[in-house]
Design a protein around this motif. Structure first.
Motif, PDB file in Angstrom:
ATOM      1  N   ASP A   9     -24.298  55.632  13.393  1.00 23.30           N
ATOM      2  CA  ASP A   9     -24.236  57.091  13.246  1.00 23.30           C
ATOM      3  C   ASP A   9     -25.574  57.655  12.768  1.00 23.30           C
ATOM      4  OD1 ASP A   9     -21.624  57.040  14.058  1.00 23.30           O
ATOM      5  OD2 ASP A   9     -20.776  57.239  12.025  1.00 23.30           O
ATOM      6  N   GLU A  10     -26.224  56.948  11.839  1.00 22.71           N
ATOM      7  CA  GLU A  10     -27.526  57.393  11.344  1.00 22.71           C
ATOM      8  C   GLU A  10     -28.570  57.381  12.465  1.00 22.71           C
ATOM      9  OE1 GLU A  10     -30.645  56.281   7.771  1.00 22.71           O
ATOM     10  OE2 GLU A  10     -29.209  54.782   8.466  1.00 22.71           O
ATOM     11  N   LYS A  11     -28.564  56.341  13.272  1.00 23.44           N
ATOM     12  CA  LYS A  11     -29.517  56.264  14.382  1.00 23.44           C
ATOM     13  C   LYS A  11     -29.254  57.354  15.415  1.00 23.44           C
ATOM     14  CE  LYS A  11     -30.561  51.371  13.994  1.00 23.44           C
ATOM     15  NZ  LYS A  11     -30.425  50.056  14.599  1.00 23.44           N
ATOM     16  N   MET A  12     -27.982  57.630  15.690  1.00 31.39           N
ATOM     17  CA  MET A  12     -27.648  58.682  16.652  1.00 31.39           C
ATOM     18  C   MET A  12     -28.082  60.052  16.131  1.00 31.39           C
ATOM     19  SD  MET A  12     -26.487  57.225  19.278  1.00 31.39           S
ATOM     20  CE  MET A  12     -25.782  58.542  20.207  1.00 31.39           C
ATOM     21  N   ALA A  13     -27.925  60.299  14.844  1.00 29.29           N
ATOM     22  CA  ALA A  13     -28.358  61.576  14.265  1.00 29.29           C
ATOM     23  C   ALA A  13     -29.880  61.706  14.346  1.00 29.29           C
ATOM     24  CB  ALA A  13     -27.888  61.685  12.821  1.00 29.29           C
ATOM     25  N   MET A  14     -30.594  60.611  14.139  1.00 27.52           N
ATOM     26  CA  MET A  14     -32.053  60.651  14.244  1.00 27.52           C
ATOM     27  C   MET A  14     -32.480  60.929  15.685  1.00 27.52           C
ATOM     28  SD  MET A  14     -33.198  57.536  11.735  1.00 27.52           S
ATOM     29  CE  MET A  14     -34.947  57.774  11.961  1.00 27.52           C
ATOM     30  N   ILE A  15     -31.784  60.359  16.651  1.00 27.32           N
ATOM     31  CA  ILE A  15     -32.109  60.591  18.059  1.00 27.32           C
ATOM     32  C   ILE A  15     -31.843  62.051  18.425  1.00 27.32           C
ATOM     33  CG2 ILE A  15     -31.395  60.037  20.416  1.00 27.32           C
ATOM     34  CD1 ILE A  15     -30.958  57.150  19.446  1.00 27.32           C
ATOM     35  N   GLU A  16     -30.727  62.597  17.942  1.00 28.45           N
ATOM     36  CA  GLU A  16     -30.394  63.988  18.237  1.00 28.45           C
ATOM     37  C   GLU A  16     -31.422  64.958  17.663  1.00 28.45           C
ATOM     38  OE1 GLU A  16     -26.458  64.589  16.791  1.00 28.45           O
ATOM     39  OE2 GLU A  16     -25.523  63.449  18.422  1.00 28.45           O
ATOM     40  N   LYS A  17     -32.009  64.632  16.517  1.00 24.85           N
ATOM     41  CA  LYS A  17     -33.018  65.492  15.899  1.00 24.85           C
ATOM     42  C   LYS A  17     -34.408  65.256  16.486  1.00 24.85           C
ATOM     43  CE  LYS A  17     -30.718  66.059  11.487  1.00 24.85           C
ATOM     44  NZ  LYS A  17     -30.786  65.843  10.039  1.00 24.85           N
ATOM     45  N   GLY A  18     -34.540  64.285  17.379  1.00 24.84           N
ATOM     46  CA  GLY A  18     -35.824  64.031  18.008  1.00 24.84           C
ATOM     47  C   GLY A  18     -36.747  63.146  17.186  1.00 24.84           C
TER      48      GLY A  18
END
Length: 116
Positions: free
Chosen positions: A33-42
């Motif tokens: 989930d943390e990695k996905m949030a980082m990807i979504e924020k660019g």
């Protein structure tokens, strides 16, 4: 043995195993989930560092295990001859394990001298 005590005794390892599995599952889920949030924020994901093998550590552990194995072998040989062997195994395992660590120290000194 009381049947309730047997049930409690059997439930302890089962609970420990299930708890460990659930803990690992949630840790992996939150990491994802943390990695996905980082990807979504660019943001760029941090790169994993490759594990390097320390040759000195490998030499140290190898000599220690050879020494422990030799200690067990010698203790077994002495125990087959002499019957009174209460402290024989721990003493020889510690002695030969320590000797293995000393050997690894002197080998590492020789390697370091050659490298200079």
């Amino acid at each position: 043995m009381d049947p309730r005590a047997a049930i409690v005794a059997m439930s302890i390892p089962i609970t420990a195993i299930l708890g460990t599995v659930v803990l690992i599952f949630f840790l992996r889920k939150f990491d994802n989930d943390e990695k996905m949030a980082m990807i979504e924020k660019g943001m760029t994901l941090p790169q994993k560092q490759s594990a390097r093998v320390n040759p000195a550590s490998a030499l140290r552990w190898g000599c220690l295990f050879v020494g422990v194995g030799l200690g067990i072998f010698v203790a077994n040989m002495i125990a087959s001859i002499k019957q009174d062997n209460d402290a024989l195994y721990p003493a020889l395992i510690m002695f030969f394990g320590g000797a293995g660590l000393l050997v690894s120290y002197y080998i590492q000194l020789k390697i370091d001298e050659r490298a200079k």
